[in-house]
Enzyme design. Sequence first.
Site, PDB file in Angstrom:
ATOM      1  N   SER A   1       0.866  -1.170   0.000  1.00  0.00           N
ATOM      2  CA  SER A   1       0.000   0.000   0.000  1.00  0.00           C
ATOM      3  C   SER A   1       0.909   1.228   0.000  1.00  0.00           C
ATOM      4  O   SER A   1       2.127   1.097   0.074  1.00  0.00           O
ATOM      5  CB  SER A   1      -0.868   0.008   1.248  1.00  0.00           C
ATOM      6  OG  SER A   1      -0.034   0.201   2.378  1.00  0.00           O
ATOM      7  N   LYS A   2       0.309   2.392  -0.061  1.00  0.00           N
ATOM      8  CA  LYS A   2       1.111   3.627  -0.081  1.00  0.00           C
ATOM      9  C   LYS A   2       2.062   3.708   1.098  1.00  0.00           C
ATOM     10  O   LYS A   2       3.198   4.110   0.981  1.00  0.00           O
ATOM     11  CB  LYS A   2       0.188   4.839  -0.044  1.00  0.00           C
ATOM     12  CG  LYS A   2      -0.297   5.189  -1.414  1.00  0.00           C
ATOM     13  CD  LYS A   2      -0.540   6.661  -1.535  1.00  0.00           C
ATOM     14  CE  LYS A   2      -0.902   6.939  -2.990  1.00  0.00           C
ATOM     15  NZ  LYS A   2      -1.987   7.842  -3.147  1.00  0.00           N
ATOM     16  N   ARG A   3       1.550   3.281   2.236  1.00  0.00           N
ATOM     17  CA  ARG A   3       2.353   3.303   3.463  1.00  0.00           C
ATOM     18  C   ARG A   3       3.635   2.493   3.290  1.00  0.00           C
ATOM     19  O   ARG A   3       4.670   2.783   3.868  1.00  0.00           O
ATOM     20  CB  ARG A   3       1.484   2.700   4.571  1.00  0.00           C
ATOM     21  CG  ARG A   3       2.085   2.549   5.924  1.00  0.00           C
ATOM     22  CD  ARG A   3       0.978   2.161   6.898  1.00  0.00           C
ATOM     23  NE  ARG A   3       0.302   0.918   6.512  1.00  0.00           N
ATOM     24  CZ  ARG A   3       0.725  -0.288   6.826  1.00  0.00           C
ATOM     25  NH1 ARG A   3       1.826  -0.425   7.524  1.00  0.00           N
ATOM     26  NH2 ARG A   3       0.060  -1.356   6.459  1.00  0.00           N
TER      27      ARG A   3
END
Length: 475
Positions: A242-244
């Site tokens: 994910s972006k994280r």
Amino acid sequence: MSSAVVTRFAPSPTGYLHIGGARTALFNWLYARRHGGRMLLRIEDTDRERSTQGAIDAILDGMRWLGLDWDGDVIYQYARAERHREVAESLLASGRAYRCYATPEELTQMRESARAEGRPLRYDGRWRDRDPSEAPEGVKPVIRLRAPTEGETVVEDAVQGRVVWQNRDLDDLVLLRSDGNPTYMLAVVVDDHDMGVTQVIRGDDHLTNAARQGQIYQALGWDVPSMAHIPLIHGADGAKLSKRHGALGVDAYRDLGYLPAALRNYLVRLGWSHGDQEVFSTEEMVAAFDLKAIGRSPARFDFAKLENLNGLYIRGSDDAALVDAVETIVPSVGAERGLAAPLPPDLRQRLTAAMPGLKERAKTLVDLLDSAYYLYAQRPLVLDEKAKALLGEDGSARLAAVLPALEALTEWNAAATEGAVRAFAEAQGLKLGQIAQPLRAALTGRTTSPPLFDVMAVLGRDESLGRLRDRLSDA
Ligand code: GLU
């Protein structure tokens, strides 16, 4: 090796070029280069609502920045819709496809009863053998593949091995929508065939598509390209990226200060290995790349590893090339530092001169820019927290005390300033560091920097003394 190898990278332009896409592009590029073949670029823009020109530009920019060049012109899938329709019609003519008049309500019903019975949705083939004369008024048909109902569809995959589907589990997929637009599944097959693609390398989220596409190839009597479905990239914690975790666009990595060569090196090792070798020049990658050494389990994205590799590439880069690289990120990160591109020639010169010291500690180009702050800072400097702490009461008092000794110098160079500061420290019974650290904080705004007296020499007398006085006047 055959020179007929053709690979392709086929992104859907619905967002930026993300890190997984960049790796897919790299693998296709390496495979083509390894075998003296070609890598083509196809923009899969058939989804008119989600495809944007901005995303196309971001993909092309990202690939250029990463140094992944493609052969020939970019191919736009949507522009080939007429050809896709023609192929669907040919399947109709050969009896390998049929018109289906099932209404949206009928399809909803099929979906609901499948859900109720806990089985996957499968079109029930109700128009497969029905006479088109029974077609209801006013319903525009779709064209469906007349897929085999018995036997198996097999994908021999270079990474996944032999993967088998029972044909009874695969329904008659739609080739042409009722509005005459081709489906993605048909478009991919026709394009890969027409482009002469010999080797497909893509994410393993497309593995089931490979089976369905295999059925279309079979109906058309075309050769299926060789397949390699690579496991997706996961975050360091094993969860889907994910972006994280770093699922950013390639442009974000550029702005974070990564070098394209370092990112390429990092990406090639995400899922592919060659003994324990971690560092690869582009030539080495091309020479060593093969599909067999791609692992079957998802690779984990690890920012720390990327940073370390980037630091390695920075230390190995030529000083002038690093100044150029730093300049490329100035448009995006310079404003908050009071910088604009192009950098003034005198600053470029000073950066180049300071680079041997600066690059030793930097993991990213942003680090380089930050540790070079003293070279372009406007007075009064903005100190970071640690530097501020060094200039507490004691630090400021020492600064005030040493200032006259520096002001009294008739010559200003590294040796002269060092002599004055040492003499002062000795006279006061201080260790050199006790005076050098506050000086460093005041002159550079940081607690680490290249050797202090070199910094003073580079800054010159007026700027150095000015920065010291600034600190005393706000104390
Ligand atoms: N357009 C697809 C995607 O972006 C790739 C399709 C393919 O490689 O066959 O996921």
